[in-house]
Scaffold this active site. Structure first.
Site, PDB file in Angstrom:
ATOM      1  N   SER A 576       0.918  -0.949  -0.366  1.00 26.27           N
ATOM      2  CA  SER A 576      -0.012  -0.289   0.089  1.00 26.27           C
ATOM      3  C   SER A 576       0.574   1.514  -0.418  1.00 26.27           C
ATOM      4  CB  SER A 576      -1.017   0.342   1.399  1.00 26.27           C
ATOM      5  OG  SER A 576      -1.946   0.903   0.816  1.00 26.27           O
ATOM      6  N   ASP A 661      -8.402  -5.167  -6.168  1.00 27.09           N
ATOM      7  CA  ASP A 661      -7.885  -4.267  -5.516  1.00 27.09           C
ATOM      8  C   ASP A 661      -9.539  -2.847  -5.610  1.00 27.09           C
ATOM      9  OD1 ASP A 661      -7.259  -2.136  -4.179  1.00 27.09           O
ATOM     10  OD2 ASP A 661      -5.116  -2.837  -4.622  1.00 27.09           O
ATOM     11  N   HIS A 693      -6.762  -5.950  -1.803  1.00 24.67           N
ATOM     12  CA  HIS A 693      -5.484  -5.160  -1.288  1.00 24.67           C
ATOM     13  C   HIS A 693      -5.385  -5.433  -0.213  1.00 24.67           C
ATOM     14  CE1 HIS A 693      -3.917  -1.092  -1.149  1.00 24.67           C
ATOM     15  NE2 HIS A 693      -4.123  -0.833   0.211  1.00 24.67           N
TER      16      HIS A 693
END
Length: 817
Positions: A576, A661, A693
């Protein structure tokens, strides 16, 4: 350090000593008593060993553990003399003999990836509200996480699987207040559009029921209440994708009714316990990014602001008191870190300050289920500490500290309705989580299970809190895990996501995996991390790729200066925001790292914000304030987005992405991979079509980290298991597939071209081979192009390239003189 670990180590050693499965193994310990300390081992211990070896003809291994180093040294001297004959010849009837001292134990075996990244054996235990049943997550026979229920807490035969997920696995669940129904959430392939499912635990074989069967809708928060056991409240963005309304759902009929409509700016809802009505909410102004805590007297009354927090202030709503005349909130007004306070609901006046710390924000709050008074508050700077406001709770935690491992983190994970039974977790940095059932009235602590018991067979590395000073003097709480205690070794900078999150002390599977493979791991709570006060948090505003990245660089320089890391052998690794930091590190400080691993990281901040989920709309202006105005300032976006600096990447890069995602879309990975391919920069790209994600399915987790450890071993020199793609993994390699597609297309074109020219070239080659004494130099020059063409043709046709004609001729000339 503990009898259990001692026995496990001895068993491992005994098996290592024996060339085959042992028929007899004796484990004996030498007592650490004053009498034994005073006597040399030859007098007190050696006769015993001789008796053991002679009395057991089939003995294959004898393992002895010593609690004193002097006995250990004496034993080794005696063994060298007693178990060898004259001239150093070994006795006729030897046994495999190895000694071990607890202070010099080492376990360097590779921990299998499926042990670290596979499903836990037990996880997330939850007591039913009536305190009679225990539910928890456990793999099914197909190794898919499901919910299991145990009727008798300490009977293994009473376990029963109550859900039947067969693909992705269940990761979160809770009890309904009727103590008959399990509620769990599940999305589709990581898209985060969660649905709420229910299952009856008293009806074996009953099918799960989707309580929110709405396509493209996300269910977010579940509220239950003991006074309304057959009703739950769920927040959903069913009416509009941009915000969440509160809905009432009947567990018996499945009826869904709109309870409270979102005016458009509410990001969090709170329910009052006595009436089971929505009485509080947290709203974010989409224009100035200020936060307002609102309350109302009943569901029929209008909302009013109780507390306003301008941008830069932090806080949140905790809960109502029992009479709902006061409430508990966390706020940073008039101070740097948040504090827990009580406010008057009617006026908003502060009634009392309950808990605070100058080092960090309030972490968690423990509230009495019956009286709704605050029992304790926790704070987490380097490690978790508690402030207690109830004598009984303080005594409970004192008993739990005695029962748990040394220096562990105590966390109450579940309680029954009467608050008499607690499920408590003992968390460590170098071991799996242990769960116990605590009876408060009798102060009795009964063990339940360990989350990953197989980890107990391996030595894990301790995590050390360290404070590192940035170049501007800002102090950062970081965590260091050493692969070797003394010598410097390759380092992995593991960057946490968010970035408005933080790293914490405790067991971390990624850290232990890296340390076991031979890399020290440094985790940095850079500016912008959450939990260290508002000044530290907002010091990271507009700092993506600049001052926040400088903090990571300063931490690496510190590790090199302290001789923890080897310069030139440092990897930056993250997911991330950590993936963005990886890309930024390789582009903005290309000489610092030798490789990078990016998991679901954004490469262009403008396209990142343009593609956020619709329900993040209230936070978009807040994100612009923190990241920078990439909407109106294109030059700023180009400066901080790694996509526009790909030409600076000079080291290997591994990228992983989930196709579903919703936060960082697949395009963020695709676009930087495409640019790197166009520029000829080496890149490895793994895409998982059924992930979002992160990696939710264990086969995909094991697959990626298997690829990652091979990648790290190649570029950092650590250890790795041989890579075998796990069964059930859906990994795709777009770069390799694209290269194969292009190669196939070129192969088809060149096959046609080669076919038209091969006859003439082969005839020319035959004439030259038949020529007996040509000029060697002229012959070689004329046939170099032919050799290259022939090698390319054989390569494209998938055949072995022939020996060049001129090399065969030179060999012939040399042989014939």
């Amino acid at each position: 350090s503990s009898p259990q670990r001692l026995c496990r180590s001895l068993l491992r050693m005994a098996l290592q000593c024996c060339p085959s499965a042992p028929s007899h193994v004796i484990l004996c310990g030498v007592r650490d008593t004053p009498a034994w300390r005073r006597q040399p081992f030859a007098d007190c211990g050696l006769p015993l060993l001789r008796q053991l070896t002679t009395a057991t003809p089939g003995l294959q291994a004898l393992v002895v553990v010593f609690l004193t180093a002097s006995h250990h040294r004496s034993f080794r001297r005696c063994v060298r003399c007693s178990y060898r004959g004259r001239g150093g010849r070994r006795d006729a009837n030897p046994i495999a003999l190895r000694s071990w001292h607890r202070d010099s134990c080492s376990d360097s075996r590779l921990i299998p990836k499926d042990v670290i990244f596979g499903n836990p054996q037990y996880e997330s235990p939850q007591l039913s509200p009536d305190g009679l049943l225990l539910a928890y997550l456990k793999p099914s026979s197909d190794n898919i996480l499901n919910v299991w229920v145990r009727r008798q807490f300490f009977s293994w035969t009473a376990d029963r699987q109550v859900t039947d997920d067969r693909y992705r696995g269940i990761t979160s669940f809770t009890w309904a207040e009727d103590s008959n129904t399990i509620l769990y959430i599940q999305d589709d392939g990581g898209d985060e559009n969660f649905h709420v499912w229910s299952v009856d635990v008293h009806n074996p074989g009953s099918a799960a029921r989707d309580l929110t069967p709405f396509e493209g809708v996300k269910a977010q928060t579940i509220f239950t209440n003991k006074r309304f056991p057959s009703t739950i409240m769920v927040t959903m963005n069913r009416r509009t994708p941009t915000c969440f309304d509160v809905h009432r759902i009947d567990l018996q009929t499945g009826e869904v009714l709109l309870d409270t409509e979102n005016p458009g700016d509410v990001t969090e809802w709170k329910v009052e316990d006595e009436t089971f009505e929505v009485r509080a909410c947290v709203a974010t102004d989409p224009v100035d990014s200020s936060t307002a805590i609102r309350v109302r007297d009943s569901s029929e009354d209008g909302w009013r602001d109780l507390l306003n927090l301008p941008y830069g202030e932090e806080g949140g709503f905790v809960g109502f008191s029992k009479d709902a005349r006061s409430c508990f909130v966390c706020t940073s007004l008039e101070r740097d870190t948040t504090e827990l306070v009580r406010l008057d609901v009617s006026t908003g006046a502060r009634m009392e300050t309950i808990a605070s710390s100058d080092l960090c924000d309030v972490d968690t709050v423990l509230v009495d289920k019956l009286t709704h008074e605050v029992l304790a508050a926790s704070f987490n700077y380097a490690k978790v500490t508690y402030q207690f406001f109830d004598d009984q709770t303080a005594m409970d935690f004192a008993v739990l500290r005695q029962q748990g491992p040394p220096d562990c983190t105590i966390n109450v994970v579940s309680r029954d309705r009467e608050d008499n039974k607690w499920i408590v977790s003992f968390g460590r940095d170098n071991g799996p989580t242990k769960y116990v059932l605590f009876f408060r009235e009798s102060a009795y602590c009964a063990p339940l299970f360990v989350s990953q018991p197989e980890l107990a067979w391996y030595r894990l590395a301790p995590m050390e809190p360290v404070e590192i000073k940035a170049r501007d003097g800002l102090r950062m709480m970081c965590f260091l895990t050493r692969a070797r205690e003394t010598a410097a070794c390759p380092l992995v900078l593991l960057v946490h996501g968010g970035p408005w999150s933080r790293d914490k002390w405790g067991y971390n599977p990624y850290v232990q995996w890296l340390a076991n493979r031979g890399y020290s791991v440094l985790q940095v709570n850079y500016r912008g991390s959450l939990g260290f006060g508002k000044s530290f948090l907002h010091a990271g505003d507009r700092g993506w790729g600049t001052v926040m990245q400088d903090d990571l660089t300063d931490a690496v320089r510190w590790a090199i200066a302290e001789e923890i890391a080897l310069e030139g052998q440092i990897c930056i690794f993250g997911g991330s925001y950590g993936g963005y930091a990886c890309l930024a590190g390789l582009t903005f400080t290309p000489d610092l790292y030798c490789c990078g691993v990016d998991i679901v990281g954004p490469s262009n901040l403008k396209t990142l914000l343009d593609s956020i989920p619709p329900y993040w709309a209230p936070f978009r202006n807040d994100m612009l304030k923190r990241i920078g105005d990439v909407d109106s300032d294109a030059n700023f976006n180009r400066r901080v987005s790694p996509l526009f600096h790909v030409d600076r990447i000079r080291v290997p890069l591994l990228i992983a992405q989930g196709a579903n995602d919703p936060r960082v879309k697949q395009a963020e990975a695709d676009q930087i991979v495409q640019v790197m391919m166009n520029k000829g920069t080496p890149i490895e790209y793994v895409l998982y079509p059924d992930e979002g994600h992160g990696f939710g399915r264990p086969p995909n987790r094991i697959d990626f980290f298997g690829r990652a450890e091979v990648f790290l071993a190649e570029h950092l020199g650590g250890r790795a298991e041989p890579f075998v793609q796990p069964e059930g993994s859906t990994a795709q390699l777009p770069v390799v597939e694209e290269a194969e597609r292009q190669a196939h297309a070129h192969r088809a074109d060149l096959q046609a071209l080669v076919a038209s020219q091969s006859g003439q070239r082969r005839a020319e080659a035959t004439v030259h081979e038949q020529h007996e004494f040509p000029s060697v130099g002229r012959w070689v020059e004329r046939h170099r192009s032919h050799q290259q063409s022939e090698s390319l043709r054989h390569l494209l046709l998938g055949k072995e390239a022939p020996v060049p004609l001129w090399r065969r001729w030179m060999k012939k000339v040399t042989k014939e003189g």
